[in-house]
Write an enzyme that holds these catalytic residues in place. Sequence first.
Site, short mmCIF file in Angstrom:
data_model
loop_
_atom_site.label_atom_id
_atom_site.label_comp_id
_atom_site.label_asym_id
_atom_site.label_seq_id
_atom_site.Cartn_x
_atom_site.Cartn_y
_atom_site.Cartn_z
N CYS A 329 0.84 -1.20 0.00
CA CYS A 329 0.00 0.00 0.00
C CYS A 329 0.88 1.25 0.00
O CYS A 329 1.57 1.52 -0.97
CB CYS A 329 -0.98 -0.03 1.16
N HIS A 436 -3.72 -5.60 0.88
CA HIS A 436 -3.48 -5.97 2.27
C HIS A 436 -3.93 -7.42 2.48
O HIS A 436 -4.92 -7.86 1.91
CB HIS A 436 -4.28 -5.08 3.22
#
Length: 490
Positions: A329, A436
Amino acid sequence: MTAPVIMVLGTASSVGKSVLVTALCRLARQRGLRVAPFKAQNMSNNAAVTADGREIARSVAVQAAAAQIEPTVEMNPILIKPEGQRRSQIVVEGRPWRTLDALDFWRRKEMLWEIVTRNLDALRARCDLVIAEGAGSPVELNLKAGDIVNMRVARYVGARCVLVGDIDTGGIFAQLLGTLMLLEPEERELVQGLLVNRFRGDPALFEDGVRILEQRSGLPVLGVIPWFEDLHLPEEDAVALERGNRLARDGLTIAVIHLPAIANFDDFDPLAREPGVTLRYITHPDDLSDAVAVILPGTKHTLAARRWLRERGFDVALHQFPGSIVGICGGYQLLGERISDPLGVEGQGGDEPGLGLLPVETIFSAAKLTVQADAVSRAPWAVGARLHGYEIHMGRTRSIDADRPLITVTQRGADAVEEHDGHISKDGRVWGCYLHGIFANDAFRRGWLQHLGWHPGEELNPSTDPFDHLAQHVAAAIGEKQVRWLFDIG
């Protein structure tokens, strides 16, 4: 019928409230109750994404998993995500609402209280039992007028409250008895019992302590819960990291850079649980010396994290680092050539050169993507592995060189897609993506570790469900009679 509420209050932050709510959710479910967790307001940069693309606290999503139900925004209607400089993004009913400082947030407490009660009412209408969690201490007297998460919730529903103290930090008598003393009389009447958490050694050695607590408080001590060594559940926030690298053990070392406003660091818990793997959180380049890999995690402030890396000397260190370099991310954004925030999404905005380790560029937009996602790995150590996780970001990243995606996303929410995400260097040493939860996939995680030189050794027997393991541990300390009394099921 409106469900009753049990509320777990703590004498302070990090006394074990979240874990105990998790255990109680599983214990209630094992006894046939439709149970749901609830936390009115949570402060954490560790967020989870619900099936409908909303954000709630990761700890509450874990509690929902223990209750064997899908997490929903009603379980955590207000999420506070610190952004630094005494300002936080306020997520209301799963959507970013606005960024406020503490005073602005305080002024809006009554409006937020209406949101809390609406969601709690909705949750109670569809369950047999709600197990609520307080925040910090319920007797922070300077903050009590604006309380929307502790005793105001308890009073609103007439909750049966349990007060938890942490004996491992010392001062258990002052913790529990002092908290009770500072509660208002009508609040104290809601407290049904005490729990002593994290006792090291034989609980029988605390029998005198139990007697003293019961005599002075007039309340039963429901249990003395021993320290739990094998707790494999996500920590709630960065306070856990500040206590040190408690997950570390001898063996292959992986460094995680503790960026400012670090977020979703529970991504890496599956790595730390592998035998022979040490996970170390670092803030200085010198700590890279014995690592075979370094991970740049998510962060709420990518541009600020970029400047921090430069100031700390990580630019040179990462370019000289011989091992694997990974970004998830915000960490993936940092690995690229450039990061641009023309709209000031992260505050003042601006434009920064990235670390230049992957040929990608990121630009921030006002629209935030929060979605559960499925993907297929294209990494050489796990080709074709099916992955499940979530995306939660405001940046959009594109390749500016040969396109070598790490994964192909096949599902976002309810939509079937076929979109590349992430990038992997030609030699496979540097890679990153937005997904994630990628390390939760056994084939991907273990394939990458073996790529680094890890040898798993003898295959371990499959572990029991961690929620069942936790529930058994807590039930043994409390006793079945007390458990059933607490749930009011006779």
